[in-house]
Scaffold this active site. Structure first.
Site, mmCIF file in Angstrom:
data_model
loop_
_atom_site.group_PDB
_atom_site.id
_atom_site.type_symbol
_atom_site.label_atom_id
_atom_site.label_comp_id
_atom_site.label_asym_id
_atom_site.label_seq_id
_atom_site.Cartn_x
_atom_site.Cartn_y
_atom_site.Cartn_z
ATOM 1 C CE1 TYR A 263 -4.209 9.379 5.078
ATOM 2 C CE2 TYR A 263 -3.197 7.773 3.607
ATOM 3 C CZ TYR A 263 -4.330 8.338 4.164
ATOM 4 O OH TYR A 263 -5.560 7.856 3.809
ATOM 5 N NE ARG B 80 -4.503 11.763 9.333
ATOM 6 C CZ ARG B 80 -5.363 11.266 8.436
ATOM 7 N NH1 ARG B 80 -6.147 10.268 8.762
ATOM 8 N NH2 ARG B 80 -5.438 11.776 7.219
ATOM 9 C CD GLU C 85 29.028 -24.742 -3.068
ATOM 10 O OE1 GLU C 85 29.228 -23.605 -3.554
ATOM 11 O OE2 GLU C 85 29.917 -25.414 -2.529
#
Length: 513
Positions: free
Chosen positions: A278, A281, A413
């Protein structure tokens, strides 16, 4: 360079990041700047409470401030918010911050006088670097602490970074004939509210990663040939069926890079391997997805670079109004930076797998650990271990910062973005990935040379030659750390970027084919 508020381009931002640009604000912006400043002046002289003009800040927003104390309010704001810690931000990031803040204020929705913008531009054009500690912002209510340190320097109270030394700001400004900025109503708040630090840090990482990602394509292709892999997986028909643009573009790059390889031609028939691992490829699928993520991040960051992100915002039309909102919340930047972190980590992760494949003779069919006398020599054995260590570090650093909100300001906040850290942590990740790729470049070149007299493609032979100008082949074991450092410096400087762009006739990876 003419700074056109709301119309900055990625190329312009990259030029500012690189340095050497003298900036000036588009004169067409001046009427809007003046109109918004007039709205704030009237509000400061009026009786109605207006956040940040004649009230306290954050949880103290209900505290009314007398007209006589409005200038002191802004001064105290900057002093109290200059609470940053850690190493200072680099000059390239500060150049972006100064430019982004000036362009944002120049859109005429922040209520500052022209002198505020002029001072930012003057500091930038003089090549001055405010001393701004990198830690201390949670990325909501803007990048308060770092922008406060920057503003403190503009006021002559902070410090500038002069060749790594902290020099009092008043002395530096005086030496460059820049008058210290004296703040009026709302101006301190306008300077420290905003996402310019997190945005600049993310853009800094974006520009720094560009040559690394370009190098990843060239080096990945070199590894394909060193392992005598197939170019079949890069067939354009495969990628057209999926339709992912980054994947399509990466496969196109690999086809061009591998074109004309004698190595590939030599084993086109008679190779009993049906499919490659992999890591060879699936490079278009993996790196292409990373490219798509980076392209999306560039769009988000460009929008943010052109945005107005302070609070309250001034709307001069219809008599003038100040409206409180939340544009200072840097969630778009945080999510973009987190996506960039994943892309940076994955580019390094698949490169580490390619190195592991190259040193494994059962897979690569090259000498064990890429040395002719394995046993007496260890070759690339521990260079791969270094790459594995760096890839593992990146996995930890890739954890999303944006999901780790902590309430601040007595719960006023109560949800923050952590965008500043999300962007700042990208630099060590890029360093790690660049070093992994440097190891792969050395290993792939070694592999190619074991296949002589066959040559790889003309393009990849150039990539190998560039490496060999700085690093000789590994004939016997030697200290590899200098080799890795030299290869890394080459790719960070863009030694492989030009090759890729010449080959494809494209200006940058970020621009889709």
């Amino acid at each position: 360079m003419l700074l056109r508020p709301a119309r900055l381009t990625l190329d312009e931002l990259q030029a500012i990041h690189a340095g050497g640009q003298a900036l000036r604000i588009d004169p067409a912006a001046l009427p809007a700047i003046g109109a918004s400043a007039e709205v704030v002046r009237r509000a400061a002289e009026g009786c109605a409470p207006v956040y940040g003009v004649n009230t306290g800040f954050g949880k103290l927003a209900s505290t009314r401030i007398s007209e006589a104390d409005l200038a002191t309010l802004q001064l105290n704001l900057i002093r109290s918010h200059s609470a940053g810690v850690g190493a200072p931000l680099p000059a390239a990031t500060l150049r972006l911050i100064l430019a982004l803040k000036a362009a944002s204020l120049a859109r005429g929705h922040s209520g500052v006088r022209p002198v505020v913008i002029d001072t930012l531009i003057a500091v930038h054009n003089a090549g001055l670097v405010p001393w701004v500690p990198g830690q201390g912002s949670v990325g909501a209510s803007g990048d308060l602490a770092p922008l406060a340190h920057l503003t403190l320097a503009l006021m002559g109270e902070g410090e500038f970074n002069v060749d790594g030394t902290r020099v009092p700001a008043a002395e530096v400004l005086r030496g460059h004939r820049i008058a210290p900025l004296a703040l009026q109503a709302k101006e301190g708040l306008a300077l420290i509210n905003g996402t310019q630090v997190s945005t600049a840090l993310a853009l800094h990482a974006f520009f720094e990663f560009e040559p690394v990602l370009e190098a990843a394509l060239v080096i990945g292709a070199l590894t394909v040939d060193a392992a005598r892999g197939s170019d079949g997986p890069f067939d354009e028909r495969i990628h057209a069926l999926r339709g992912q643009p980054g994947q399509i573009d990466v496969a196109r790059h690999y086809r061009a890079l591998l074109a004309g390889s004698e190595i590939r031609d030599s084993h086109r028939r008679g190779d009993d391997r049906v499919q490659d691992p992999y890591c060879l490829r699936c490079q278009p699928q993996v790196v292409g997805a990373c490219l798509d993520s980076m392209r999306h991040a560039s769009l988000v960051l460009l929008r943010e670079a052109n945005a107005v992100t302070d609070n309250p915002l001034v709307f001069a039309a219809g008599g003038g109004e100040l409206i409180s909102g939340g544009n200072f919340h840097a969630e778009p930047v945080a999510l973009a930076a987190d996506a960039m972190a994943l892309a940076v980590a994955e580019v390094g992760a698949i490169a580490e797998r390619r190195i592991a494949m190259l040193i494994d003779s059962s897979v690569s069919r090259l000498p064990p650990f890429l040395t002719a006398d394995a046993g007496l020599n260890s070759g690339f054995m521990i260079a791969h271990v270094t790459a594995a260590a760096l890839a593992s570090e990146n996995k930890s650093l890739a954890h999303p910062a944006s999901v780790d909100s902590l309430p601040t300001s007595a719960n006023q906040e109560d949800h923050v973005s952590m965008a500043t850290f999300a962007a700042r942590r990208l630099q060590p990740m890029i360093d790690n990935t660049a070093r992994i790729l440097a190891v792969e470049w050395l290993a792939a070149a070694q592999g190619i040379e074991f296949l002589r007299p066959l040559a790889t493609s003309p393009a990849l032979e150039r990539a190998l030659a560039r490496l060999r100008e700085a690093v000789p082949a590994l004939v016997h074991d030697r200290v590899l750390a200098p080799d890795i450092a030299a290869a890394c410096a080459l790719l960070r400087r863009g030694a492989l970027s030009g090759l890729l762009r010449e080959l494809q006739g494209s200006p940058a990876l970020w621009i889709p084919a």
